[in-house]
Design a protein around this motif. Structure first.
Motif, mmCIF file in Angstrom:
data_model
loop_
_atom_site.group_PDB
_atom_site.id
_atom_site.type_symbol
_atom_site.label_atom_id
_atom_site.label_comp_id
_atom_site.label_asym_id
_atom_site.label_seq_id
_atom_site.Cartn_x
_atom_site.Cartn_y
_atom_site.Cartn_z
ATOM 1 N N SER A 1 0.832 -1.190 0.000
ATOM 2 C CA SER A 1 0.000 0.000 0.000
ATOM 3 C C SER A 1 0.872 1.249 0.000
ATOM 4 N N ILE A 2 0.439 2.255 -0.753
ATOM 5 C CA ILE A 2 1.035 3.586 -0.710
ATOM 6 C C ILE A 2 -0.053 4.560 -0.286
ATOM 7 N N ILE A 3 0.255 5.379 0.696
ATOM 8 C CA ILE A 3 -0.678 6.407 1.145
ATOM 9 C C ILE A 3 -0.008 7.758 0.965
ATOM 10 N N ASN A 4 -0.589 8.591 0.121
ATOM 11 C CA ASN A 4 -0.087 9.944 -0.101
ATOM 12 C C ASN A 4 -0.873 10.910 0.780
ATOM 13 N N LEU B 1 -1.573 11.763 -9.372
ATOM 14 C CA LEU B 1 -0.597 10.687 -9.229
ATOM 15 C C LEU B 1 -1.208 9.487 -8.511
ATOM 16 N N THR B 2 -1.991 9.755 -7.475
ATOM 17 C CA THR B 2 -2.615 8.664 -6.723
ATOM 18 C C THR B 2 -3.469 7.798 -7.635
ATOM 19 N N LYS B 3 -4.299 8.417 -8.447
ATOM 20 C CA LYS B 3 -5.178 7.647 -9.328
ATOM 21 C C LYS B 3 -4.388 6.949 -10.431
ATOM 22 N N VAL C 1 -3.117 2.269 -3.828
ATOM 23 C CA VAL C 1 -2.626 3.643 -3.675
ATOM 24 C C VAL C 1 -3.808 4.548 -3.372
ATOM 25 N N ASN C 2 -3.714 5.259 -2.263
ATOM 26 C CA ASN C 2 -4.774 6.178 -1.863
ATOM 27 C C ASN C 2 -4.178 7.483 -1.357
ATOM 28 N N GLY D 1 -7.098 4.029 -5.247
ATOM 29 C CA GLY D 1 -7.393 5.131 -6.158
ATOM 30 C C GLY D 1 -8.301 6.190 -5.580
ATOM 31 N N GLN D 2 -8.400 6.241 -4.259
ATOM 32 C CA GLN D 2 -9.347 7.151 -3.630
ATOM 33 C C GLN D 2 -8.649 8.353 -2.997
#
Length: 266
Positions: free
Chosen positions: A139-142, A168-170, A183-184, A250-251
């Protein structure tokens, strides 16, 4: 003792940029409380020393996140100690200048973009190969902002970077979904703490009004008339990193008491 609802896999490894203070520190400590192995980086040697004193199971690297070579050192340290990664929290960020666009110094613009946007790319670029080799995905959380949903007067470089993070997240969610990497983006409103206090002081000075007036303006932008706490952001980060968030990607998730506008009209 009741088992916590949020659980993490054994040997769960998380990396948090700018993790020695503020929101990053609260996220890191929340993950540690759930049993995660946590590596942080931060630009402040003093803050890192205090974080490790309070969290001796964690590890850390001194790093200017806008410098790609220093980010590479973070990952060398991470690989040396854990050789795996389950979660990247792209938390590093600065408020940037508070001024009308024509008055913003180009160097301040570049510095804000370097830290609030380019650094996220650097960390993701180096994290993805590790996440991809993880059998359970990752998981990546921005950490973005509610400024990603609106225009934000007097905060051009900050707003530009936060809007870009949603794109970038989407995009990354689409690229990495087949690898079971989610990725969210988390989009807080004003967060209680030193940073928002500084923003309020600068905004008040720019407008020639009191800090109390600016604080009231910021609070009435939210339907719930509040500033959120760092713990609110940490709770959502832990949820997304856990099996409970396994199908969320993607949220751009608002954590702001429902912002109605950032127009800042006096």
């Amino acid at each position: 003792m009741t088992k916590p609802i949020i659980t993490l896999d054994d040997n769960f490894v998380a990396l948090i940029s700018a993790g020695a203070s503020g929101i990053g520190k609260v996220i890191a400590e929340s993950l540690i409380a759930l049993g995660a192995k946590v590596h942080i980086c931060d630009v402040s040697e003093t803050a890192i020393a205090e974080f490790i004193r309070l969290n001796p199971t964690a590890s850390a690297t001194l790093c200017d996140v806008s410098n790609f070579e220093q980010v590479e050192q973070v990952f060398r340290d991470l690989k040396s100690k854990y050789n795996k990664l389950d979660l990247l929290v792209n938390n590093a960020g600065i408020a940037g200048p508070t001024d009308k666009v024509e008055n913003i110094d180009p160097q301040e613009w570049c510095n804000t973009i370097n830290i609030d946007l380019n650094a996220h790319f650097y960390f993701a670029k180096l994290a993805i190969p590790l996440l991809r080799t993880n059998n359970k995905g990752g998981s990546i959380i921005n950490i973005s902002s509610n400024a990603a949903f609106f225009g934000f007067p007097l905060r051009s470089p900050y707003t530009a970077s936060k809007w870009a993070l949603i794109g970038l997240t989407k995009t990354w969610a689409m690229e990495l979904g087949p690898d079971n990497i989610r990725v969210n983006a988390l989009c807080p409103g004003s967060v209680n703490g030193d940073r928002i206090n500084g923003v309020i002081e600068r905004d008040a000075k720019e407008r020639g009004v009191s800090t109390e007036e600016i604080t009231n303006i910021y609070k009435i932008q939210s339907s719930m008339r509040l500033f959120v706490d760092p713990e609110d952001i940490a709770n959502m980060a832990c949820f997304l990193a856990s099996p409970l968030g396994a199908s969320i990607s993607g949220q751009a998730i608002g954590l702001d008491g429902h912002t109605e506008s950032l127009s800042n009209n006096l």
